[in-house]
Design an enzyme around this catalytic site. Structure first.
Site, PDB file in Angstrom:
ATOM      1  N   ARG A 109      13.213 -48.145 -40.933  1.00 20.80           N
ATOM      2  CA  ARG A 109      13.444 -49.553 -41.257  1.00 20.80           C
ATOM      3  C   ARG A 109      14.885 -49.962 -40.957  1.00 20.80           C
ATOM      4  O   ARG A 109      15.136 -51.013 -40.373  1.00 20.80           O
ATOM      5  CB  ARG A 109      13.116 -49.793 -42.738  1.00 20.80           C
ATOM      6  CG  ARG A 109      11.631 -49.739 -43.047  1.00 20.80           C
ATOM      7  CD  ARG A 109      11.380 -49.719 -44.551  1.00 20.80           C
ATOM      8  NE  ARG A 109      11.773 -50.967 -45.184  1.00 20.80           N
ATOM      9  CZ  ARG A 109      10.929 -51.874 -45.665  1.00 20.80           C
ATOM     10  NH1 ARG A 109       9.617 -51.668 -45.563  1.00 20.80           N
ATOM     11  NH2 ARG A 109      11.359 -52.965 -46.251  1.00 20.80           N
ATOM     12  N   PRO A 115       8.147 -51.277 -39.299  1.00 17.37           N
ATOM     13  CA  PRO A 115       7.579 -51.883 -40.516  1.00 17.37           C
ATOM     14  C   PRO A 115       6.898 -50.840 -41.405  1.00 17.37           C
ATOM     15  O   PRO A 115       5.669 -50.848 -41.602  1.00 17.37           O
ATOM     16  CB  PRO A 115       6.569 -52.885 -39.942  1.00 17.37           C
ATOM     17  CG  PRO A 115       6.101 -52.241 -38.684  1.00 17.37           C
ATOM     18  CD  PRO A 115       7.295 -51.521 -38.117  1.00 17.37           C
ATOM     19  N   LYS A 116       7.696 -49.956 -41.991  1.00 19.47           N
ATOM     20  CA  LYS A 116       7.153 -48.805 -42.706  1.00 19.47           C
ATOM     21  C   LYS A 116       7.007 -49.076 -44.195  1.00 19.47           C
ATOM     22  O   LYS A 116       7.886 -49.661 -44.815  1.00 19.47           O
ATOM     23  CB  LYS A 116       8.056 -47.585 -42.492  1.00 19.47           C
ATOM     24  CG  LYS A 116       8.180 -47.176 -41.035  1.00 19.47           C
ATOM     25  CD  LYS A 116       8.983 -45.901 -40.885  1.00 19.47           C
ATOM     26  CE  LYS A 116       9.076 -45.501 -39.422  1.00 19.47           C
ATOM     27  NZ  LYS A 116       8.814 -44.102 -39.174  1.00 19.47           N
ATOM     28  N   LYS A 117       5.866 -48.609 -44.751  1.00 14.24           N
ATOM     29  CA  LYS A 117       5.610 -48.653 -46.181  1.00 14.24           C
ATOM     30  C   LYS A 117       5.056 -47.298 -46.617  1.00 14.24           C
ATOM     31  O   LYS A 117       4.479 -46.563 -45.812  1.00 14.24           O
ATOM     32  CB  LYS A 117       4.615 -49.767 -46.538  1.00 14.24           C
ATOM     33  CG  LYS A 117       5.116 -51.162 -46.206  1.00 14.24           C
ATOM     34  CD  LYS A 117       4.093 -52.229 -46.553  1.00 14.24           C
ATOM     35  CE  LYS A 117       3.980 -52.462 -48.043  1.00 14.24           C
ATOM     36  NZ  LYS A 117       3.112 -53.634 -48.360  1.00 14.24           N
TER      37      LYS A 117
END
Length: 245
Positions: A109, A115-117
């Site tokens: 990020r 767009p990492k979660k």
């Protein structure tokens, strides 16, 4: 710590114990399961930011095992990548990524804008089938399968696709909540060494979730499945468009 020392040492947070290393970021035995499908064109256009252009209603759903990555360790990720073009140059826009390791979440990020979660992806071989799953908390939101090493695929075409630029939307907020950085970033994979690549029958199922809306790009028609293993380096990014300029 004086001001010059802060400037010299600061490259990531926290200052005295950064969440990730300075790189380089080399990956060994990186294993992909990529399931390509046709989706709704209007749904794609609603999530892909200009100046990127969507040329066809196609999504690549990826499960990736990274057992040996410099600075990031051992982890798995899963998400959606959308074929796009920018000024006539073909590339891939990363729309969503879910993974199970804090270091690559923070690094991805902060450095590039991936767009990492946090979630729970998993990929394994079960008898004759390569199986990928993604859970967000206790909820299963994606299941992908492919016949294991069913048939060798064209490595030349695959390498050409892997060398295309990747595009990311990097957003860093200001202390008042307004965007401090809002940029379209490109990145490349380099020093790619393919160990093997296969294709075969595949299937993909996506489930709705309030905070992990993969199913907003629905599977209307399954197109193809690929499985490949490679060593590669993730290079530094470049800003190709500044939304705040």
């Amino acid at each position: 710590m004086n001001i010059d020392a802060v400037r010299q040492q600061a490259y990531a947070m926290p200052l005295t114990s950064p969440a990730f290393s300075r790189g380089p970021f080399r990956f060994y035995n990186r294993e992909y399961l990529v399931l390509t499908y046709r989706t709704d064109m209007d749904a794609l256009r609603a999530v892909v930011p200009e100046p990127l252009e969507v040329t066809e209603p196609v999504v690549k759903y990826e499960f990736i095992r990274m057992p040996d990555s410099m600075g990031f360790g051992n982890y798995t990720e899963s998400g959606q990548v959308i074929p796009v073009s920018l000024n006539g140059v073909k590339g891939n826009y990363t729309h969503a990524m879910y993974l199970d390791d804090h270091a690559p979440i923070a690094g991805g990020r902060e450095l590039w804008g991936f767009p990492k979660k946090y979630a729970y992806p998993h990929m394994e071989v079960f008898q004759d089938t390569l199986v990928g799953t993604l859970d967000y908390g206790p909820v299963r939101i994606a299941t992908g399968t492919m016949g294991y090493k069913y048939q060798e695929m064209n490595q030349v075409a695959l390498l050409d696709d892997m060398k295309r630029p990747g595009f990311l939307l990097k957003i860093i907020p200001h202390v008042d909540g307004s965007p401090r950085i809002c940029e379209l970033v490109s990145h490349h994979l380099s020093d790619i060494r393919l160990q093997g690549a296969w294709t075969g029958p595949g299937a993909l199922e996506l489930h709705p979730h309030a905070l992990a809306p993969l199913a907003q790009l629905p599977v209307l028609e399954f197109m193809s499945a690929s499985h490949y293993i490679a060593d590669l380096t993730l290079t530094n990014g470049q800003v190709v468009y500044d939304y705040l300029a």
